[in-house]
Write a protein that holds these residues in place. Structure first.
Motif, short mmCIF file in Angstrom:
data_model
loop_
_atom_site.label_atom_id
_atom_site.label_comp_id
_atom_site.label_asym_id
_atom_site.label_seq_id
_atom_site.Cartn_x
_atom_site.Cartn_y
_atom_site.Cartn_z
N ALA A 125 2.98 -5.76 5.97
CA ALA A 125 3.12 -6.69 6.92
C ALA A 125 2.55 -8.15 6.30
O ALA A 125 3.21 -9.06 6.69
CB ALA A 125 2.68 -6.17 8.50
N TYR A 126 1.75 -7.79 5.59
CA TYR A 126 1.07 -8.78 4.87
C TYR A 126 1.61 -9.42 3.66
O TYR A 126 1.40 -10.72 3.38
CB TYR A 126 -0.64 -8.61 4.62
CG TYR A 126 -1.16 -8.12 5.95
CD1 TYR A 126 -1.62 -9.47 6.92
CD2 TYR A 126 -1.66 -6.91 6.25
CE1 TYR A 126 -2.51 -8.76 7.90
CE2 TYR A 126 -2.34 -6.44 7.29
CZ TYR A 126 -2.78 -7.51 8.18
OH TYR A 126 -3.65 -7.17 9.31
N ARG A 127 2.54 -8.75 3.17
CA ARG A 127 3.47 -9.27 1.93
C ARG A 127 2.38 -9.83 0.82
O ARG A 127 2.72 -11.00 0.49
CB ARG A 127 4.34 -10.12 2.40
CG ARG A 127 5.44 -9.49 3.24
CD ARG A 127 6.64 -10.42 3.72
NE ARG A 127 7.45 -9.95 4.76
CZ ARG A 127 8.48 -10.50 5.16
NH1 ARG A 127 8.71 -11.46 4.68
NH2 ARG A 127 9.33 -9.72 5.85
N MET A 128 1.49 -9.13 0.40
CA MET A 128 0.63 -9.70 -0.55
C MET A 128 1.12 -9.89 -1.84
O MET A 128 2.13 -9.08 -2.36
CB MET A 128 -0.70 -8.65 -0.58
CG MET A 128 -1.37 -8.07 0.66
SD MET A 128 -2.18 -6.50 0.45
CE MET A 128 -2.50 -6.08 2.22
N LYS A 129 0.93 -10.96 -2.51
CA LYS A 129 1.28 -10.95 -4.02
C LYS A 129 0.53 -12.34 -4.34
O LYS A 129 -0.32 -12.94 -3.72
CB LYS A 129 2.74 -11.46 -4.02
CG LYS A 129 3.14 -12.73 -3.24
CD LYS A 129 4.70 -13.08 -3.32
CE LYS A 129 5.29 -14.13 -2.31
NZ LYS A 129 6.40 -14.46 -2.48
N ARG A 130 0.54 -12.50 -5.70
CA ARG A 130 -0.11 -13.57 -6.47
C ARG A 130 -0.24 -14.78 -5.73
O ARG A 130 -1.19 -15.32 -5.20
CB ARG A 130 0.07 -13.87 -7.83
CG ARG A 130 -0.83 -14.70 -8.50
CD ARG A 130 -0.09 -14.59 -10.08
NE ARG A 130 -1.22 -15.85 -10.63
CZ ARG A 130 -2.23 -15.30 -11.28
NH1 ARG A 130 -2.62 -14.27 -11.49
NH2 ARG A 130 -2.94 -16.15 -12.12
N VAL A 163 -12.29 -5.75 -0.05
CA VAL A 163 -11.53 -4.72 -0.82
C VAL A 163 -10.66 -3.81 -0.23
O VAL A 163 -11.07 -3.13 0.93
CB VAL A 163 -12.58 -3.69 -1.46
CG1 VAL A 163 -11.99 -3.03 -2.31
CG2 VAL A 163 -13.69 -4.42 -2.12
N ALA A 164 -9.39 -4.15 -0.43
CA ALA A 164 -8.21 -3.34 0.21
C ALA A 164 -8.12 -1.87 -0.39
O ALA A 164 -8.29 -1.83 -1.68
CB ALA A 164 -6.93 -4.17 -0.01
N ASP A 165 -7.64 -0.82 0.21
CA ASP A 165 -7.07 0.32 -0.23
C ASP A 165 -5.87 0.20 -1.32
O ASP A 165 -4.82 -0.39 -1.21
CB ASP A 165 -6.47 1.11 0.73
CG ASP A 165 -5.95 2.30 0.38
OD1 ASP A 165 -6.28 2.91 -0.68
OD2 ASP A 165 -5.29 3.23 1.35
N PRO A 166 -6.48 0.40 -2.54
CA PRO A 166 -5.49 0.33 -3.63
C PRO A 166 -4.32 1.01 -3.67
O PRO A 166 -3.16 0.52 -4.34
CB PRO A 166 -6.25 0.51 -4.82
CG PRO A 166 -7.39 1.51 -4.54
CD PRO A 166 -7.78 1.20 -3.06
N ASP A 167 -4.16 1.96 -2.82
CA ASP A 167 -3.04 2.98 -2.65
C ASP A 167 -2.11 2.72 -1.70
O ASP A 167 -0.85 3.22 -1.59
CB ASP A 167 -3.30 4.60 -2.84
CG ASP A 167 -4.28 4.84 -3.97
OD1 ASP A 167 -3.92 4.70 -5.02
OD2 ASP A 167 -5.27 5.35 -3.77
N ALA A 168 -2.57 1.94 -0.91
CA ALA A 168 -1.52 1.29 0.29
C ALA A 168 -0.28 0.71 -0.15
O ALA A 168 -0.41 -0.12 -1.48
CB ALA A 168 -2.26 0.53 1.32
N PRO A 169 0.83 0.92 0.28
CA PRO A 169 2.10 0.53 -0.40
C PRO A 169 2.50 -1.17 -0.30
O PRO A 169 3.05 -1.65 -1.43
CB PRO A 169 3.28 0.99 0.58
CG PRO A 169 2.57 1.31 1.83
CD PRO A 169 1.23 1.51 1.47
N GLY A 170 1.64 -1.79 0.26
CA GLY A 170 1.87 -3.05 0.49
C GLY A 170 0.70 -3.87 -0.44
O GLY A 170 0.87 -5.18 -0.72
N VAL A 171 -0.24 -3.10 -1.20
CA VAL A 171 -1.35 -3.88 -1.98
C VAL A 171 -0.69 -4.22 -3.23
O VAL A 171 -0.26 -3.34 -4.03
CB VAL A 171 -2.47 -2.88 -1.84
CG1 VAL A 171 -3.47 -3.58 -2.78
CG2 VAL A 171 -3.15 -2.89 -0.47
N ASP A 172 -0.93 -5.40 -3.70
CA ASP A 172 -0.41 -5.83 -5.11
C ASP A 172 -1.64 -6.39 -5.79
O ASP A 172 -2.38 -7.18 -5.33
CB ASP A 172 0.53 -6.96 -4.91
CG ASP A 172 0.76 -7.81 -6.11
OD1 ASP A 172 0.52 -7.13 -7.25
OD2 ASP A 172 1.68 -8.73 -6.29
N SER A 173 -1.89 -5.67 -6.93
CA SER A 173 -3.40 -5.83 -7.89
C SER A 173 -3.25 -7.22 -8.35
O SER A 173 -4.62 -7.85 -8.56
CB SER A 173 -3.44 -5.06 -8.54
OG SER A 173 -2.61 -4.90 -9.61
#
Length: 408
Positions: A125-130, A163-173
């Motif tokens: 839902a947060y649509r994380m990206k650079r 620190v976000a859960d790195p394995d959540a589908p919406g998380v973008d490193s």
């Protein structure tokens, strides 16, 4: 946020003699050896590299600081990694980096939570990206502080890592970065002016949190972000500072940064000028070397003021401390300008061996991997009329350098 991982390349070559011309601004070396004389003024540029005053909106690491790590999970994913494992990805490595860089004058104390705190919305839902949509990013930050507030006393901490859960589908490193608020968030009677949003994989990229924490201390990005998305990111400083590349072989902070942060004092910085021989001959200790017995650092940084808004910085870099993996050693020269903002080239390493490269397969930018001068080598800048000669290296690792005004 540092740029994505680029190809690392390497092969070794060192030239015996280098004579290079570069385009610096202004005239010859001027004035006395007082460090203040070479301290460029701070400007309104974002993360200005000027250091005559400190921007009080940022915590200055001339005292020990406390950081809280908050671990955020999401309704659409069950975490596969424990908070303790993610904390160990970054600490004590990040604290050790700053302890070495500051010569023990600064300690970053991490306080990681021991459990996950659940966010109210799915990670997607947060649509994380650079380059994150500002509204969605603001929603993420508001939600994160709100869910953490019942279990975290934010008034106890100088720095906040989310620190976000790195394995959540919406998380973008690639979205890891420092976020500065136009209007501070408030929790526990304290203003939160900035946070570090961590979306790194497990295990993470090397030195990523040291880079981001540097921004918390008002240090600029030193990489070049290409507008075409294809060019090299590391043309400004190569491997030579973690604010340029978190993957660099020699990631210790430039002496100029250490001076700004309060880790080098006036006795450890030489403003080089004048016509007296004593003003021109000096011994530089390697930037990453530990203090000598008695706790003194010796001279770590020499600066030639080249203009109202510019300077030439000279320091020694060796395979010690944070630079232990460097593939070349010697006397590094770089230009400093207080007008360019973060990411626009406030620091430019001078390539004193412009026809060669080094460290293919290892360096992030081989063209600058052999930038330092070795013993017996000379760099002359005819426009600024400054010559740098490396005369000797002592058995204990110090470098004897002569800096001379050149007659026009």
């Amino acid at each position: 946020m540092d740029r994505p991982r680029l190809r690392a390349t390497a092969a070794a070559f060192t030239s015996l003699m280098a004579l290079a011309a570069t385009s610096l601004v202004a005239g010859p070396a001027v004035a006395d050896t007082s460090a203040d004389r070479c301290a460029l003024p701070r400007t309104s540029a974002h993360h200005s590299i000027g250091l005559d005053t400190w921007n009080s909106a940022y915590p200055r690491p001339d005292r020990d600081l406390d950081a809280v790590m908050v671990f955020l999970s999401f309704p659409d994913a069950a975490p596969k990694t424990r908070p303790a494992e993610l904390a160990a990805d970054h600490f004590p490595a990040t604290s050790d980096f700053f302890r070495r860089a500051s010569y023990g004058r600064f300690q970053l104390r991490a306080h990681p939570l021991r459990k996950w705190i659940r966010m109210p919305q799915a990670s997607t839902a947060y649509r994380m990206k650079r380059d994150w949509d500002a509204r969605r990013r603001a929603a993420y930050l508001r939600d994160a502080i709100a869910v953490a507030d019942p279990v975290v006393d934010f008034s106890r901490y100088d720095i906040v890592y989310l620190v976000a859960d790195p394995d959540a589908p919406g998380v973008d490193s690639d979205a890891t970065k420092v976020v500065n608020f136009d209007y501070p968030l408030s929790a526990d009677g304290t203003d939160i002016r900035r946070v570090v949003t961590v979306f790194e994989k497990h295990p993470p990229d090397r030195n990523v949190l040291a880079h981001e924490t540097g921004h918390v201390f008002d240090l600029p990005d030193l990489y070049h972000r290409p507008t075409d998305g294809k060019s090299d990111w590391d043309t400004h400083v190569g491997d030579w500072d973690v604010m340029g590349s978190q993957f660099g072989l020699a990631p210790d902070l430039f002496g100029w940064h250490k001076w700004k942060l309060g880790w080098l004092n006036a006795e450890e910085v030489r403003c080089v000028a004048g016509r007296r021989a004593a003003d021109r001959m000096l011994t530089l200790e390697s930037m990453g070397a530990a203090p000598v017995p008695g706790g003194t650092l010796g001279t770590r940084l020499a600066v030639v003021r080249t203009g109202e808004d510019s300077a030439l910085a000279i320091e020694a870099r060796g395979a010690t401390g944070n630079d232990r993996d460097t593939c070349t050693e010697g006397v590094l020269i770089y230009r400093v300008g207080n007008e360019p903002a973060s990411g626009a080239g406030p620091v430019q390493v001078v390539d004193t061996h412009p026809r060669t490269e080094a460290c293919w397969g290892q360096s992030v930018y081989p063209a600058l991997a052999d930038a330092p001068l070795g013993v017996g080598e000379t760099f002359t800048d005819p426009k600024d009329r400054v010559r740098v000669q490396v005369l000797d290296r002592t058995p204990w690792g110090s470098w004897t350098v002569k800096i001379t005004p050149v007659a026009s």
